[in-house]
Write an enzyme that holds these catalytic residues in place. Structure first.
Site, PDB file in Angstrom:
ATOM      1  CG  ASP A 176     103.253  35.630  27.586  1.00 30.88           C
ATOM      2  OD1 ASP A 176     104.397  36.091  27.739  1.00 30.88           O
ATOM      3  OD2 ASP A 176     102.599  35.759  26.531  1.00 30.88           O
TER       4      ASP A 176
ATOM      5  CD  GLU B  19     108.726  38.463  29.856  1.00 29.16           C
ATOM      6  OE1 GLU B  19     109.797  38.444  29.228  1.00 29.16           O
ATOM      7  OE2 GLU B  19     107.628  38.179  29.332  1.00 29.16           O
TER       8      GLU B  19
ATOM      9  CG  ASP C 219     100.336  34.585  23.553  1.00 27.32           C
ATOM     10  OD1 ASP C 219     101.400  35.194  23.350  1.00 27.32           O
ATOM     11  OD2 ASP C 219      99.253  34.899  23.000  1.00 27.32           O
TER      12      ASP C 219
END
Length: 334
Positions: A80, A169, A251
């Site tokens: 992340d 992502e 996170d």
């Protein structure tokens, strides 16, 4: 003769003639293991750089990750990316395996940049002092870029060498830059450059890189029970689930959700029916057919997101048209 700044021993070993077997004929030949295709010269700051494009063999098998069996869908590590912590890596079980803090070179050098910029504006145009001031300013910009690039290479190399399955992502960075209070910090973080380095380094080391769909609510979803909560503000750094009572770092929770999404998508890809074999294909959201969104949630070249560059390194390509599957191909939220 040109004096070089970096170490060239690895390059010299590749270019040194060596006795080896020709892969095409099988005969023993004496030739270098690599050959230089072309060179590119450029000036960055006050230095000249020569980039060599080399046709070299793959890494030694001992330096590459061993291949996993086809029925093994675990072992993914979610990465992340953010601003408070540049990158947080965690497994699907919520175990944090890495946390990286960005040096933020642009933010730390803003005072010096303003000073150098004012010095340039005070000098007379096309004068020697003006040229000297521009050179000092260019050296400052080059130093900022070098610090950022060195940090990104350290992070990407450590992630790819340590883990053989990664999931990042898909971020529409160009859209996020529309947030003026955070535009400078997002640009200084260089999220897209990290994804690009992970993509080609994953090919080098035989790792698998999967890009998660940007519409997956990884930040506000509980990594333990899967409950989707309300949107979280940027200043809230701790995730609290009202369903199971989980309290975890924001996170780390998002990274765990990315890893779980990659494992579920890998399993769904292996169980997908073959179109050519006449199997039944469900036309779900995100696939083809009626009601299909033209963008399919992917980053367009105009948005400059993660997958405008190279995406992933994997030996198998999933079936097109299945919902919630990673887009995987060979070689790049808060």
């Amino acid at each position: 003769m040109v004096r070089v700044h970096d170490d060239t021993r690895r390059l010299r070993r590749l270019l040194r003639p060596d006795s080896r077997d020709d892969p095409e004929t099988g005969r023993s030949v004496v030739a270098p293991r690599a050959r230089i295709l072309f060179a590119t010269c450029r000036r960055h700051g006050a230095r000249w750089y020569i980039s060599l494009n080399i046709d070299a063999p793959d890494f030694h098998p001992q330096r590459r990750h061993p291949s996993r069996p086809g029925d093994d869908h675990g072992g993914f590590v979610g990465v992340d990316r953010g601003l408070s912590a540049f990158a947080v890596a965690a497994t699907a079980t919520g175990t944090e395996v890495g946390r990286f803090t960005a040096p933020k070179p642009l933010q730390r050098s803003m005072r010096s940049l303003r000073k150098q910029s004012r010095a340039v504006s005070r000098t007379q145009l096309r004068s020697s002092n003006h040229t000297k001031a521009i050179r000092r300013l260019s050296r400052e910009h080059a130093h900022i870029a070098n610090v950022r690039r060195s940090f990104l290479h350290e992070v990407s190399s450590q992630l790819v060498k340590t883990h053989d399955r990664l999931c990042v992502e898909d971020l529409a960075v160009a859209n996020l830059l529309g947030n003026r209070p955070l535009a400078r910090a997002i640009s200084d973080a260089a999220w897209t450059e990290l994804a690009r380095q992970l993509s080609y380094k994953a090919v080098w080391y035989g790792a698998e890189l999967v890009v998660c769909d940007r519409w997956v609510p990884s930040t506000k979803t509980c990594s333990r029970c899967g409950r989707v909560g309300p949107p979280m503000e940027l200043g809230k750094r701790v995730f609290s689930c009202h369903g199971c009572g989980l309290v975890v770092d924001r996170d780390c929770n998002a990274a765990a959700n990315l890893a779980a999404w990659a494992e579920a998508a890998s399993m769904a890809t292996s169980q997908a029916p073959d179109r050519q074999a006449g199997g039944r294909v469900t036309n779900a959201s995100g696939g083809e057919g009626a009601g299909h969104r033209g963008s399919d949630g992917e980053t367009s070249p105009r948005e400059g997101g993660t997958d405008t560059l190279a995406l992933a390194a994997c030996h198998r390509t999933p079936e097109k048209g299945a919902a919630g599957r990673p887009r995987v191909e060979e070689p790049d939220r808060l």
